[in-house]
Design a protein around this motif. Sequence first.
Motif, PDB file in Angstrom:
ATOM      1  N   TYR A 195       8.510   5.557  -1.129  1.00 29.80           N
ATOM      2  CA  TYR A 195       9.901   5.991  -1.243  1.00 29.80           C
ATOM      3  C   TYR A 195      10.894   4.873  -0.862  1.00 29.80           C
ATOM      4  O   TYR A 195      10.627   4.069   0.024  1.00 29.80           O
ATOM      5  N   SER A 199       2.213  -1.926  -4.952  1.00 31.13           N
ATOM      6  CA  SER A 199       3.077  -0.766  -5.193  1.00 31.13           C
ATOM      7  C   SER A 199       3.665  -0.241  -3.894  1.00 31.13           C
ATOM      8  O   SER A 199       3.042  -0.312  -2.842  1.00 31.13           O
ATOM      9  N   ALA A 249       8.758   3.355 -12.214  1.00 29.24           N
ATOM     10  CA  ALA A 249       9.526   3.867 -11.071  1.00 29.24           C
ATOM     11  C   ALA A 249       9.455   5.384 -11.073  1.00 29.24           C
ATOM     12  O   ALA A 249       9.488   6.018 -12.126  1.00 29.24           O
ATOM     13  N   SER A 250       9.368   5.963  -9.888  1.00 31.17           N
ATOM     14  CA  SER A 250       9.351   7.419  -9.759  1.00 31.17           C
ATOM     15  C   SER A 250      10.778   7.979  -9.850  1.00 31.17           C
ATOM     16  O   SER A 250      11.675   7.303 -10.339  1.00 31.17           O
ATOM     17  N   GLN A 251      10.955   9.197  -9.345  1.00 36.38           N
ATOM     18  CA  GLN A 251      12.235   9.901  -9.469  1.00 36.38           C
ATOM     19  C   GLN A 251      13.425   9.116  -8.924  1.00 36.38           C
ATOM     20  O   GLN A 251      13.282   8.305  -8.039  1.00 36.38           O
ATOM     21  N   GLU A 271       0.799  -1.233   0.000  1.00 38.52           N
ATOM     22  CA  GLU A 271       0.000   0.000   0.000  1.00 38.52           C
ATOM     23  C   GLU A 271       0.832   1.284   0.000  1.00 38.52           C
ATOM     24  O   GLU A 271       0.539   2.242   0.708  1.00 38.52           O
ATOM     25  N   GLY A 272       1.892   1.259  -0.753  1.00 35.53           N
ATOM     26  CA  GLY A 272       2.693   2.473  -0.944  1.00 35.53           C
ATOM     27  C   GLY A 272       3.590   2.836   0.220  1.00 35.53           C
ATOM     28  O   GLY A 272       4.109   3.949   0.271  1.00 35.53           O
ATOM     29  N   HIS A 314       6.761   3.324   2.712  1.00 36.26           N
ATOM     30  CA  HIS A 314       8.140   3.708   2.413  1.00 36.26           C
ATOM     31  C   HIS A 314       9.127   2.658   2.924  1.00 36.26           C
ATOM     32  O   HIS A 314       8.832   1.910   3.849  1.00 36.26           O
ATOM     33  N   SER A 352      10.912   7.822 -14.062  1.00 40.37           N
ATOM     34  CA  SER A 352      10.753   9.259 -14.286  1.00 40.37           C
ATOM     35  C   SER A 352      12.088   9.974 -14.148  1.00 40.37           C
ATOM     36  O   SER A 352      13.137   9.387 -14.417  1.00 40.37           O
TER      37      SER A 352
END
Lengths: 300, 225
Positions: free
Chosen positions: B57, B54, B93-95, B34-35, B37, B113
């Motif tokens: 961070y 997912s 994938a994010s930053q 659930e996201g 970190h 990203s």
Amino acid sequence: MCGIVGLFLKEKQLYPELGKLLTQMLLTMSDRGPDSSGIAVYSDSDESEFSNKLTVMSANPDTEFALLKLELEKKLERKIALQQKHNHGVFHLSQEELQFVPAYIKSILPDIRTMSKGKRIEIYKEVGLPSKVTKQFGVSAMSGSHGIGHTRMATESKVTTFGAHPFSTGSDQCLVHNGSLSNHNLLRRKLSREGIEVETDNDSEVAAAYLTWQMAKGLSLEQSLQKSLTELDGFYTFLVGTKNGFGVLRDPIACKPAVMAETQQYVAFGSEYRAFAKLPEIQSARVWEPEPATVYFWEL
Amino acid sequence: MKIYDLSEGELRALNENLQSANENETSWQIERPEGAHAIAVGLNAPIEVTINGSTGYYCAGMNKHATIKVNGSVGPGVAENMMSGRVIVEGDASQYAGATGHGGRLIIRGNASSRCGISMKGIEILVEGSVGHMSGFMGQSGKLVVLEDAGDSLGDSLYEAQIFVRGKIKNLGVDCVEKEMRAEHLQYLENLFKSEKIDCDAKELKRYGSARKLYNFNIDNLQNY
């Protein structure tokens, strides 16, 4: 750091769920900003004469709201109702009354502040964690087509109710911001010369006022956001609400996080994916990151 | 196989378990992230961890030896400062994916990203989709392989990391240039695609690297400071 959430519902049968979903999204963002939190909710409105909403706030609601009600009834020469939620209250006014009542309130009871005005918008914000603030205002029970939430980690101005987001500087408009602007004082002076007074020392309010100014000059929200890319300097992810929808813009560097999710039922915005984890059908949603320096917009 | 449901258990307890896992507990499955970190960070043993969902961070940060697979997308800083091992992301994938990584292999099946592989120091990053702006920024060594497109300022201020891209590049960053694809580079890519079972012709990629013009101070640029 700040946390932003937004939800735009495509299906009318979901409207009663808006407050509940928005609250749940905002709670997940609590550790991105413990200072203050707020929400803007756009609820259904009818076409009756007194269907415009003015949301006001007082630090002493028990004494001041009763007084304000009496004064307004005298001024408007009719009975009016005040829907009080904690230290905020909503009056229903005619289009004409909405034009002069905020200034009138300021002249007679300067400690009462206007949070928002418009056909559909209501803004509730206060110092404290989302868990406390959403409970104080009973956000879970609110219904509407779209809404925006923010939890703040203060950088550019004091931790007060008025420094909390969302900021509303125009009818049915509001803005929340994650980031910090470096040229807000310059812009504040520029806006002042144009006759637009920004009420707080906050950088985000300047951004809101800038957009309101551009739209007053005839630009669409999309064009105004586009223009802000050249005039606003700093870091930002903006979520901007209007009567019929919301827009998203990230600065060209795009350090401030943003993620979006879309299904047949809704479009959701979050600073992090965590905000979406409990949304219906999130497993099958299209999830993506908005591109830097690109305007996104959804409307009813 | 050990199964851990993050919606019921503490993240800190999970990470402590994973960090002290021994040869008898080599296979882990994490449900309902659930996201959250920092899932599966600082692992230091050749264990296999599968995350179904997912993450937020810094998933799989500072990994050493472990194989971590995410059946979902990841937030900013996946596999940051990886030393060795493998991290596989089935989604996007994010930053700053793989930022500052010293070794190991990061595979992203979707897109990454901005700032993918920023300051990489030896890691191999394979992105099957596209990468965002400033990818490979100040990369010191290692390889970034992109099978689709690259955003603005690819490889800006690059040191000796090598970048390979199959698709379009919006523009190259300062001091990043296209370089000749020599036999050794083709061989590297062919081996990579073979080991990852990816159907891709190495000849379709182009190689980018440092022009090495920023390595030393140039007196002619004095007026720019």
